[in-house]
Design a protein around this motif. Structure first.
Motif, PDB file in Angstrom:
ATOM      1  N   UNK A 152      -1.911 -10.799   4.094  1.00 34.95           N
ATOM      2  CA  UNK A 152      -0.812  -9.872   4.417  1.00 34.95           C
ATOM      3  C   UNK A 152      -1.000  -8.541   3.713  1.00 34.95           C
ATOM      4  N   UNK A 153      -1.441  -8.597   2.464  1.00 35.10           N
ATOM      5  CA  UNK A 153      -1.666  -7.363   1.695  1.00 35.10           C
ATOM      6  C   UNK A 153      -2.780  -6.535   2.335  1.00 35.10           C
ATOM      7  N   UNK A 154      -3.815  -7.259   2.783  1.00 31.83           N
ATOM      8  CA  UNK A 154      -4.916  -6.572   3.462  1.00 31.83           C
ATOM      9  C   UNK A 154      -4.381  -5.795   4.657  1.00 31.83           C
ATOM     10  N   UNK A 155      -3.509  -6.425   5.412  1.00 32.07           N
ATOM     11  CA  UNK A 155      -2.928  -5.776   6.581  1.00 32.07           C
ATOM     12  C   UNK A 155      -2.120  -4.553   6.208  1.00 32.07           C
ATOM     13  N   UNK A 156      -1.284  -4.695   5.202  1.00 26.28           N
ATOM     14  CA  UNK A 156      -0.449  -3.563   4.775  1.00 26.28           C
ATOM     15  C   UNK A 156      -1.296  -2.375   4.337  1.00 26.28           C
ATOM     16  N   UNK A 157      -2.354  -2.698   3.617  1.00 28.80           N
ATOM     17  CA  UNK A 157      -3.213  -1.624   3.113  1.00 28.80           C
ATOM     18  C   UNK A 157      -3.948  -0.930   4.255  1.00 28.80           C
ATOM     19  N   UNK A 158      -4.457  -1.746   5.164  1.00 29.07           N
ATOM     20  CA  UNK A 158      -5.170  -1.193   6.328  1.00 29.07           C
ATOM     21  C   UNK A 158      -4.268  -0.227   7.082  1.00 29.07           C
ATOM     22  N   UNK A 159      -3.047  -0.615   7.215  1.00 35.63           N
ATOM     23  CA  UNK A 159      -2.088   0.197   7.951  1.00 35.63           C
ATOM     24  C   UNK A 159      -1.815   1.518   7.226  1.00 35.63           C
ATOM     25  N   UNK A 160      -1.590   1.397   5.925  1.00 41.44           N
ATOM     26  CA  UNK A 160      -1.316   2.608   5.143  1.00 41.44           C
ATOM     27  C   UNK A 160      -2.524   3.536   5.140  1.00 41.44           C
ATOM     28  N   UNK A 161      -3.722   2.954   5.037  1.00 42.83           N
ATOM     29  CA  UNK A 161      -4.935   3.765   5.028  1.00 42.83           C
ATOM     30  C   UNK A 161      -5.093   4.540   6.329  1.00 42.83           C
ATOM     31  N   UNK A 162      -4.678   3.941   7.452  1.00 42.62           N
ATOM     32  CA  UNK A 162      -4.946   4.560   8.751  1.00 42.62           C
ATOM     33  C   UNK A 162      -3.760   5.302   9.363  1.00 42.62           C
ATOM     34  N   UNK A 163      -2.609   5.096   8.800  1.00 40.74           N
ATOM     35  CA  UNK A 163      -1.408   5.827   9.218  1.00 40.74           C
ATOM     36  C   UNK A 163      -1.283   6.067  10.730  1.00 40.74           C
ATOM     37  N   UNK A 164      -1.211   5.003  11.492  1.00 35.96           N
ATOM     38  CA  UNK A 164      -1.119   5.195  12.963  1.00 35.96           C
ATOM     39  C   UNK A 164       0.096   6.021  13.387  1.00 35.96           C
TER      40      UNK A 164
END
Length: 687
Positions: free
Chosen positions: A460-472
């Motif tokens: 879940x943390x991986x997902x949150x970070x990926x999202x924040x990194x890419x700011x869709x």
RNA sequence: GGCGGGAUAGCUCAGUAGGUUAGAGCGUCGGAUUCAUAACCCGGAGGUCAUGAGUUCAAUUCUCAUUCCCGCUACCA
């Protein structure tokens, strides 16, 4: 013998049978039922053939006592608690293939047959001993049915095994004026015959099987088993004089039943048979095939029974019975820094939790797994429960799922976009997420549920970070093509979570699976990168978890506070006044004042102090069980105390005690010496 | 008392087959951000690894003793 490399064809998983004289609490869940269920759900998702067996343990003396107290039959008691336990397990999602009970016909038949064969094969030894007998009811009484005056505190109504007034453990022989709780009659001693399983004969075999063959068992389990074996095993009685239980199925055993520890583990077998009879399965393939892997989930108080006694029973029976491959015993859970206690009502009862927290099964499962007492006793607090729900389950898992699903509906009306033009960073995330099924699975297979859950959250943390990194939400304005890939990758993480969370959080997993239209996924499916193909329509997102407010936690703490208060109020009223005695009788007791000359601890005894007392005529030695309450022994010297001067001398831990020093027992059980308010001549009498 | 298990950051717990700055989550402090249930993301502070001895070039890790907690077990004229 090492099982590490062996491939098994099927798994037989058992959980300690809860004793049906009360409901199940969070300690039981954290130690036994939740880890077992997580294990089983995982195995099923792996496509393994699994049988998950549970049931209520419904025999034994405490149940008969409780029935006696409540004026009902033992069957009434076990019906009540079996009902509560079974229902609450179902509601929590403990996914038994069968949850039966030891009062069932199948169990009586199976246990009796088991005994008969061991008896016929000469596996038992028979011994006669003197036991208390109730002449009015014409039966032998177990310790709990024998009542009398406590030799320690003088309270009436102490039981043959324990005085509830002062808490000291007793044997029936110590009780003053022992009589029957049933009829009130004075008891007589009579010889009675019992059967014993000579555990000592199995010692070499146990050594080989466990000490050599199962070094991989948890240290607490291995250590305790080793110490038992090393200190020499004794024959253990397998029968008792009692009328509640499985009758001993041989000649000359009227009024005797199988001892509850002998009968209970056979329940695992009976319940398997009961299920197989219904489904047309062959029960023996579960119990008598070397390709079956048997695992017992238990608490630490049960180690000896599952690692030594039950295996000896199976070994004695022979006929191909398999032995457990592992016995992952857990330690204990405390509640708000205090030991969980059924008698003190210091517990969170599962059936009450389910009522007060509807729909929050997974929260409890999460918290008890995250904080499971795998290596040492742990502590459950409501604050921790709230924190873990709000800051972990909700903030990391629930929130990630929600952000992705909301964005998908916002950007694409709920249709999954395609993965295209992966960047290096995307690929790294994909590689990492594809490693989780294996990582989590291996941890579960090694009974490391706490760590496995931690890894699930890391996904879940991986997902949150990926999202924040890419700011869709930003990029959608500048590079909508790129956003499609980011969202698609994120959705695959959601799908993985939906699969991998199922062993731990079955209710939420199913809810999530329904939201994204996935069903019947296997564990191995989670290793695929694309779980949600392009164009797949997602359902409307719902929140998986909700915030737990302070007021909820405060209410629970208040409830506990009240229990504590009630305990204090109930526990200490002065004892009822004893039977009237004549003046003459009283005068027989010679109480005197003496001066303490010396005082020391009795070696190898926790509670005993040895006093040298000046009684005016000579020096006499008296032993007293107050060591716990007087540590500064030098301060006692010179003090005057009251003592019974005309007791028969008695040997305690090798020291001859000539009398009894009088002390008052405070409401908390503390013993306080009685001292005259002015100095008096040693030897003067008290009356 | 005997035997077994445990004692590591404010909290709940990992870990070290002895070796330069002992880890995680939560809490706390600061920053960034707004798609999301004021959730997420980044960074900082925070530990003489229960106490005392011993072995060793080196111990939180090995040995012994002590203290405290849990389980089994013994003692309470």
């Amino acid at each position: 013998m090492e099982s590490e490399n062996k491939q098994f064809k099927r798994y037989l998983v058992t959980t300690a049978l809860p004793y049906a004289n009360g409901p199940v609490h969070i300690g039981h869940l954290a130690g036994v039922y939740i880890p077992a269920d997580t294990y089983v759900r995982y195995l099923r998702m792996k496509g393994e053939e699994v049988l998950f067996v549970g049931g209520s343990d419904e025999h034994g003396v405490p149940i008969t006592i409780k029935a006696e107290k409540e004026g009902c039959t033992p069957q009434d008691i076990v019906d009540r608690y079996h009902g509560i336990i079974k229902k609450s397990f179902e509601e929590l999602g403990i996914s038994y293939d069968i949850y039966s009970r030891t009062s069932s016909a199948m169990h009586h038949e199976t246990a009796a047959e088991f005994f008969k064969k061991l008896h016929a094969d000469g596996k038992f030894i028979e011994k006669e001993s003197e036991q208390y007998f109730d002449p009015e009811r014409q039966k032998f009484l177990s310790d709990r049915y024998i009542v009398g005056t406590c030799p320690k505190c003088g309270a009436e109504g102490a039981y043959g095994d324990q005085c509830e007034k002062c808490g000291s453990s007793l044997s029936p022989d110590e009780l003053i004026n022992p009589h029957s709780q049933l009829s009130g009659a004075a008891l007589v001693k009579k010889p009675t015959k019992h059967w014993y399983l000579p555990l000592d004969q199995y010692e070499p075999w146990l050594r080989e099987w466990i000490l050599e063959g199962h070094k991989e068992w948890k240290t607490n389990v291995y250590g305790q088993v080793k110490s038992w074996i090393d200190s020499g095993l004794q024959p253990r009685a397998v029968t008792r004089d009692l009328d509640w239980g499985v009758p001993v199925p041989v000649e000359g055993a009227d009024g005797k039943v199988l001892y509850v520890w002998f009968d209970a583990p056979i329940g695992y077998i009976s319940n398997t048979k009961e299920l197989c009879e219904k489904t047309g399965d062959n029960w023996e393939r579960w119990w008598k095939d070397q390709d079956t892997k048997m695992v017992h989930f238990i608490g630490k108080d049960n180690i000896v029974f599952h690692c030594i006694i039950f295996p000896c029973m199976l070994k004695a029976y022979g006929d191909g019975y398999i032995l457990p491959e592992n016995v992952p015993a857990n330690e204990f859970l405390n509640l708000e820094n205090d030991k969980i206690s059924t008698s003190r009502n210091w517990a969170i009862w599962l059936h009450e939790y389910l009522e007060e927290f509807p729909g929050k099964q997974d929260v409890l499962r999460y918290v008890l797994t995250a904080n499971a007492p795998e290596t040492k006793d742990n502590n459950f607090t409501w604050k921790d429960y709230q924190d873990r729900n709000n800051n972990e389950l909700l903030a990391i898992f629930g929130n990630f799922v929600n952000r992705i699903l909301v964005l998908t509906h916002k950007f694409y009306e709920g249709a999954v976009p395609a993965v295209a033009n992966l960047t290096e960073a995307d690929q790294a995330v994909i590689d990492e997420m594809n490693g989780y099924p294996k990582k989590i699975g291996t941890l579960i297979e090694n009974y490391k549920f706490r760590e496995a859950l931690q890894e699930l959250m890391n996904l879940g943390r991986l997902g949150n970070k990926y999202l924040t990194d890419n700011e869709p939400w930003k990029q959608i304005k500048t590079d909508p093509e790129r956003v499609k890939t980011v969202m698609a990758v994120s959705l695959q993480i959601v799908a993985k979570l939906a699969i991998l969370s199922e062993p731990f959080l079955p209710f939420s997993a199913h809810k999530l699976q329904a939201m994204i239209g996935m069903e019947g996924m296997k564990w191995a499916d989670a290793e695929n990168t694309i779980l949600l193909p392009e164009g797949k329509m997602l359902n409307k997102p719902e929140l998986l978890f909700e915030k737990i407010e302070d007021s909820v936690v405060e209410a629970q703490l208040k409830k506990l506070e009240e229990i504590k208060k009630a305990n204090e109020l109930n526990a200490w009223k002065p004892a009822a006044v004893k039977q009237t005695v004549s003046f003459d009788d009283y005068m027989k007791v010679d109480v005197r004042v003496g001066t303490i000359l010396e005082c020391c601890k009795v070696p190898k005894a926790d509670k005993l102090l040895q006093f040298l007392i000046d009684d005016g005529m000579k020096k006499r030695t008296i032993v007293s069980g107050i060591a716990k309450y007087y540590t500064e022994l030098e301060k006692l010297v010179g003090k005057q105390v009251c003592f019974v001067a005309n007791f028969e001398p008695r040997k305690l831990k090798g020291v001859v005690s000539e009398g009894m020093i009088l002390s008052a027992e405070d409401k908390d059980g503390r013993l306080v010496l009685l001292t005259p308010s002015d100095l008096v001549a040693p030897g003067c009498s008290v009356g």
